[in-house]
Design a protein around this motif. Structure first.
Motif, PDB file in Angstrom:
ATOM      1  N   GLY A  69       4.170   5.690  -5.380  1.00  0.00           N
ATOM      2  CA  GLY A  69       4.173   5.707  -6.835  1.00  0.00           C
ATOM      3  C   GLY A  69       3.151   6.691  -7.385  1.00  0.00           C
ATOM      4  O   GLY A  69       3.433   7.435  -8.332  1.00  0.00           O
ATOM      5  N   ASN A  70       1.960   6.702  -6.803  1.00  0.00           N
ATOM      6  CA  ASN A  70       0.925   7.651  -7.234  1.00  0.00           C
ATOM      7  C   ASN A  70       1.334   9.092  -6.971  1.00  0.00           C
ATOM      8  O   ASN A  70       0.904  10.002  -7.678  1.00  0.00           O
ATOM      9  CB  ASN A  70      -0.411   7.363  -6.544  1.00  0.00           C
ATOM     10  N   MET A  71       2.159   9.297  -5.959  1.00  0.00           N
ATOM     11  CA  MET A  71       2.637  10.647  -5.646  1.00  0.00           C
ATOM     12  C   MET A  71       3.843  11.022  -6.520  1.00  0.00           C
ATOM     13  O   MET A  71       4.331  12.135  -6.443  1.00  0.00           O
ATOM     14  CB  MET A  71       3.040  10.741  -4.159  1.00  0.00           C
ATOM     15  N   HIS A  72       4.309  10.077  -7.339  1.00  0.00           N
ATOM     16  CA  HIS A  72       5.488  10.272  -8.199  1.00  0.00           C
ATOM     17  C   HIS A  72       6.742  10.556  -7.394  1.00  0.00           C
ATOM     18  O   HIS A  72       7.627  11.279  -7.837  1.00  0.00           O
ATOM     19  CB  HIS A  72       5.244  11.372  -9.241  1.00  0.00           C
ATOM     20  N   TRP A  73       6.811   9.976  -6.201  1.00  0.00           N
ATOM     21  CA  TRP A  73       7.990  10.128  -5.373  1.00  0.00           C
ATOM     22  C   TRP A  73       9.044   9.124  -5.819  1.00  0.00           C
ATOM     23  O   TRP A  73       8.745   7.998  -6.187  1.00  0.00           O
ATOM     24  CB  TRP A  73       7.663   9.877  -3.909  1.00  0.00           C
TER      25      TRP A  73
ATOM     26  N   ARG B 249       1.440  14.183   4.017  1.00  0.00           N
ATOM     27  CA  ARG B 249       0.842  13.310   2.996  1.00  0.00           C
ATOM     28  C   ARG B 249       0.736  11.863   3.482  1.00  0.00           C
ATOM     29  O   ARG B 249      -0.110  11.107   3.035  1.00  0.00           O
ATOM     30  CB  ARG B 249       1.651  13.361   1.697  1.00  0.00           C
TER      31      ARG B 249
ATOM     32  N   TYR C 194       2.534   1.643  -3.413  1.00  0.00           N
ATOM     33  CA  TYR C 194       1.541   2.099  -4.384  1.00  0.00           C
ATOM     34  C   TYR C 194       1.263   3.586  -4.193  1.00  0.00           C
ATOM     35  O   TYR C 194       1.224   4.357  -5.149  1.00  0.00           O
ATOM     36  CB  TYR C 194       0.253   1.272  -4.210  1.00  0.00           C
ATOM     37  N   PHE C 195       1.108   4.001  -2.939  1.00  0.00           N
ATOM     38  CA  PHE C 195       0.853   5.407  -2.627  1.00  0.00           C
ATOM     39  C   PHE C 195       2.018   6.287  -3.081  1.00  0.00           C
ATOM     40  O   PHE C 195       1.822   7.313  -3.725  1.00  0.00           O
ATOM     41  CB  PHE C 195       0.621   5.570  -1.112  1.00  0.00           C
TER      42      PHE C 195
ATOM     43  N   GLU D  36       0.833  -1.207   0.000  1.00  0.00           N
ATOM     44  CA  GLU D  36       0.000   0.000   0.000  1.00  0.00           C
ATOM     45  C   GLU D  36       0.869   1.259   0.000  1.00  0.00           C
ATOM     46  O   GLU D  36       0.616   2.207  -0.748  1.00  0.00           O
ATOM     47  CB  GLU D  36      -0.919  -0.003   1.225  1.00  0.00           C
TER      48      GLU D  36
END
Length: 147
Positions: free
Chosen positions: A106-110, A133, A103-104, A100
């Motif tokens: 990755g969605n934040m483009h970190w 965040r 995935y999070f 999780e």
């Protein structure tokens, strides 16, 4: 404002290193501190550690790197120093939380990297931004900060 269109060389080059050393005793040595994100750019405006404004306008085939000499004269040198990247090191409580969290992130483009059972997030802004965040992970006590 100083405009830089090319890189003179690297401070690690023997000849340049000797000149920089001599200038450090009798002239002015300035450095531009860049983070890992800015090092890949070809056009940017920066300030040196002494407050001088510099416009860097490099051709596409020329790349900045740690130790790149932007200006060299008999009494003055300006070079690039890449700041050490800072990571927020997090330890998820279990595999499901790790997935999780990954995935999070990755969605934040970190930008992240893995080390043993921890996820390290490259901080490109203040630590508070990342903690805010990630608050929902901390509120559930499923992720802890390692360092």
């Amino acid at each position: 404002m100083m405009v830089v269109n090319d890189i003179v060389g690297l401070v690690t080059d023997q000849q340049l290193n000797e000149k920089v050393h001599d200038i450090s005793h009798h002239g002015t040595v300035e450095k531009v501190i860049l983070n890992t994100e800015d090092i890949s750019r070809h056009r940017l405006k920066v300030k040196t550690n002494l407050g001088r404004e510099i416009a860097i306008q490099l051709p596409r085939q020329t790349h900045l790197q740690n130790g790149a000499v932007l200006h060299l004269s008999d009494q003055h040198v300006v070079f690039v120093e890449v700041s050490t990247p800072e990571y927020l090191r997090l330890k998820p409580i279990d595999t499901a939380t790790a997935l999780e969290l990954g995935y999070f992130a990755g969605n934040m483009h970190w930008q992240i990297k893995f080390d043993d059972d921890c996820i390290e997030i490259l901080m490109q802004s203040g630590k508070a931004h990342y903690l805010e965040r990630l608050a929902h992970f901390f509120d559930r006590n499923v992720v802890s900060i390692v360092s």
